[in-house]
Design a protein around this motif. Structure first.
Motif, PDB file in Angstrom:
ATOM      1  N   ASN A  83       0.617  -1.072   0.588  1.00  0.00           N
ATOM      2  CA  ASN A  83      -0.276  -0.134  -0.425  1.00  0.00           C
ATOM      3  C   ASN A  83       1.087   1.454   0.210  1.00  0.00           C
ATOM      4  O   ASN A  83       1.678   1.992   0.866  1.00  0.00           O
ATOM      5  N   VAL A  84       0.954   1.980  -0.848  1.00  0.00           N
ATOM      6  CA  VAL A  84       1.524   3.157  -0.852  1.00  0.00           C
ATOM      7  C   VAL A  84       1.763   4.117  -0.570  1.00  0.00           C
ATOM      8  O   VAL A  84       1.951   4.926   0.281  1.00  0.00           O
ATOM      9  N   THR A  85       0.145   5.013   0.062  1.00  0.00           N
ATOM     10  CA  THR A  85      -0.714   5.370   1.173  1.00  0.00           C
ATOM     11  C   THR A  85      -0.220   5.403   2.593  1.00  0.00           C
ATOM     12  O   THR A  85       0.652   5.551   3.400  1.00  0.00           O
ATOM     13  N   GLU A  86       0.291   3.957   2.630  1.00  0.00           N
ATOM     14  CA  GLU A  86       0.597   3.387   4.237  1.00  0.00           C
ATOM     15  C   GLU A  86       2.537   3.522   3.895  1.00  0.00           C
ATOM     16  O   GLU A  86       2.582   4.541   5.121  1.00  0.00           O
ATOM     17  N   LYS A  87       2.963   3.479   3.466  1.00  0.00           N
ATOM     18  CA  LYS A  87       4.540   3.416   2.675  1.00  0.00           C
ATOM     19  C   LYS A  87       4.306   4.920   3.583  1.00  0.00           C
ATOM     20  O   LYS A  87       5.925   5.549   3.829  1.00  0.00           O
ATOM     21  N   VAL A  88       4.004   5.817   2.779  1.00  0.00           N
ATOM     22  CA  VAL A  88       4.209   7.649   2.452  1.00  0.00           C
ATOM     23  C   VAL A  88       3.836   7.737   4.037  1.00  0.00           C
ATOM     24  O   VAL A  88       4.529   8.262   4.809  1.00  0.00           O
ATOM     25  N   LYS A  89       2.683   7.249   4.778  1.00  0.00           N
ATOM     26  CA  LYS A  89       2.775   8.008   6.262  1.00  0.00           C
ATOM     27  C   LYS A  89       3.599   6.939   7.013  1.00  0.00           C
ATOM     28  O   LYS A  89       4.154   8.302   8.479  1.00  0.00           O
ATOM     29  N   LYS A  90       3.879   6.379   6.623  1.00  0.00           N
ATOM     30  CA  LYS A  90       5.480   5.415   7.881  1.00  0.00           C
ATOM     31  C   LYS A  90       7.002   6.826   7.281  1.00  0.00           C
ATOM     32  O   LYS A  90       7.165   6.550   8.346  1.00  0.00           O
ATOM     33  N   CYS A  91       6.809   6.927   6.066  1.00  0.00           N
ATOM     34  CA  CYS A  91       7.878   7.601   6.095  1.00  0.00           C
ATOM     35  C   CYS A  91       7.623   9.196   6.463  1.00  0.00           C
ATOM     36  O   CYS A  91       8.796   9.905   6.882  1.00  0.00           O
ATOM     37  N   GLU A  92       6.214   9.853   6.570  1.00  0.00           N
ATOM     38  CA  GLU A  92       5.894  10.902   7.358  1.00  0.00           C
ATOM     39  C   GLU A  92       6.195  11.007   9.252  1.00  0.00           C
ATOM     40  O   GLU A  92       7.181  11.370   9.155  1.00  0.00           O
ATOM     41  N   GLU A  93       5.968   9.724   9.646  1.00  0.00           N
ATOM     42  CA  GLU A  93       6.224   9.564  10.922  1.00  0.00           C
ATOM     43  C   GLU A  93       7.502  10.009  11.413  1.00  0.00           C
ATOM     44  O   GLU A  93       8.123  10.384  12.185  1.00  0.00           O
ATOM     45  N   LEU A  94       8.395   9.351  10.098  1.00  0.00           N
ATOM     46  CA  LEU A  94      10.115   9.336  10.627  1.00  0.00           C
ATOM     47  C   LEU A  94      10.003  10.488  10.216  1.00  0.00           C
ATOM     48  O   LEU A  94      11.518  10.888  10.684  1.00  0.00           O
ATOM     49  N   PHE A  95       9.885  11.628   9.098  1.00  0.00           N
ATOM     50  CA  PHE A  95      10.498  12.366   8.898  1.00  0.00           C
ATOM     51  C   PHE A  95       9.932  13.528  10.294  1.00  0.00           C
ATOM     52  O   PHE A  95      11.141  14.496  11.104  1.00  0.00           O
ATOM     53  N   ARG A  96       8.877  13.057  10.628  1.00  0.00           N
ATOM     54  CA  ARG A  96       8.672  14.190  12.060  1.00  0.00           C
ATOM     55  C   ARG A  96       9.242  13.370  13.255  1.00  0.00           C
ATOM     56  O   ARG A  96       9.411  14.371  14.025  1.00  0.00           O
ATOM     57  N   ARG A  97       9.885  12.433  13.761  1.00  0.00           N
ATOM     58  CA  ARG A  97      10.000  12.343  14.395  1.00  0.00           C
ATOM     59  C   ARG A  97      11.964  12.606  13.967  1.00  0.00           C
ATOM     60  O   ARG A  97      12.839  13.379  15.732  1.00  0.00           O
TER      61      ARG A  97
ATOM     62  N   LYS B  18      12.117  16.007  13.324  1.00  0.00           N
ATOM     63  CA  LYS B  18      12.183  17.843  12.888  1.00  0.00           C
ATOM     64  C   LYS B  18      12.425  17.469  11.370  1.00  0.00           C
ATOM     65  O   LYS B  18      13.413  19.293  10.901  1.00  0.00           O
ATOM     66  N   LEU B  19      12.131  16.981  10.567  1.00  0.00           N
ATOM     67  CA  LEU B  19      12.279  17.367   8.937  1.00  0.00           C
ATOM     68  C   LEU B  19      11.156  17.295   8.049  1.00  0.00           C
ATOM     69  O   LEU B  19       9.963  16.663   8.270  1.00  0.00           O
ATOM     70  N   PRO B  20      11.142  18.148   7.183  1.00  0.00           N
ATOM     71  CA  PRO B  20      10.171  18.158   6.129  1.00  0.00           C
ATOM     72  C   PRO B  20       9.876  17.194   5.479  1.00  0.00           C
ATOM     73  O   PRO B  20      11.186  16.208   4.955  1.00  0.00           O
ATOM     74  N   SER B  21       8.363  16.172   5.623  1.00  0.00           N
ATOM     75  CA  SER B  21       8.329  15.087   3.951  1.00  0.00           C
ATOM     76  C   SER B  21       8.930  15.810   3.039  1.00  0.00           C
ATOM     77  O   SER B  21       8.426  15.945   1.846  1.00  0.00           O
ATOM     78  N   VAL B  22      10.291  15.044   2.068  1.00  0.00           N
ATOM     79  CA  VAL B  22       9.583  15.142   0.794  1.00  0.00           C
ATOM     80  C   VAL B  22      10.343  13.848   0.114  1.00  0.00           C
ATOM     81  O   VAL B  22      11.181  13.221   0.322  1.00  0.00           O
TER      82      VAL B  22
END
Length: 111
Positions: A51-65, A67-71
């Motif tokens: 699931n691509v959307t699920e992968k995107v959400k996991k990446c967003e969480e990693l960037f959030r932790r 303190k970086l913007p999701s790119v």
């Protein structure tokens, strides 16, 4: 051609190493204290399904932790449909690089 693109992408990973690299189902997540987009982005290099959307959400969480913007670096020849998913999630296209077919790429050129 996709193998050529993958080879170039892998070489670019090594040109600007990240402080931390995380692998997530064929996606390379690079974290480098906000140095450059290339060293602080998700590079979906291999399509391993899921699931691509699920992968995107996991990446967003990693960037959030961290303190970086999701790119996300999107190479349509490698990840068909990813840009559509990102646009649905309210991402914006920041930079588009086009290779001109009539232009010869010389050693030392960047595109």
């Amino acid at each position: 051609m996709d193998n050529d693109i993958k080879t170039i992408e892998e070489a670019l990973f090594n040109s600007i190493p990240a402080l931390q690299t995380v692998l997530l189902g064929g996606w390379v997540i690079r974290l480098n204290r906000n140095y450059t987009y290339r060293a602080n982005c998700v590079c979906p290099l291999y399509d391993t399904g899921g699931n691509v959307t699920e992968k995107v959400k996991k990446c967003e969480e990693l960037f959030r932790r961290n303190k970086l913007p999701s790119v996300f670096k999107v190479t349509p020849a490698l990840q068909s449909g990813l840009s559509d998913v990102l646009l649905l999630l309210n991402y914006q296209k920041k930079k588009i690089i086009k290779k001109e077919p009539h232009r010869k790429i010389r050693r030392g050129s960047f595109f």
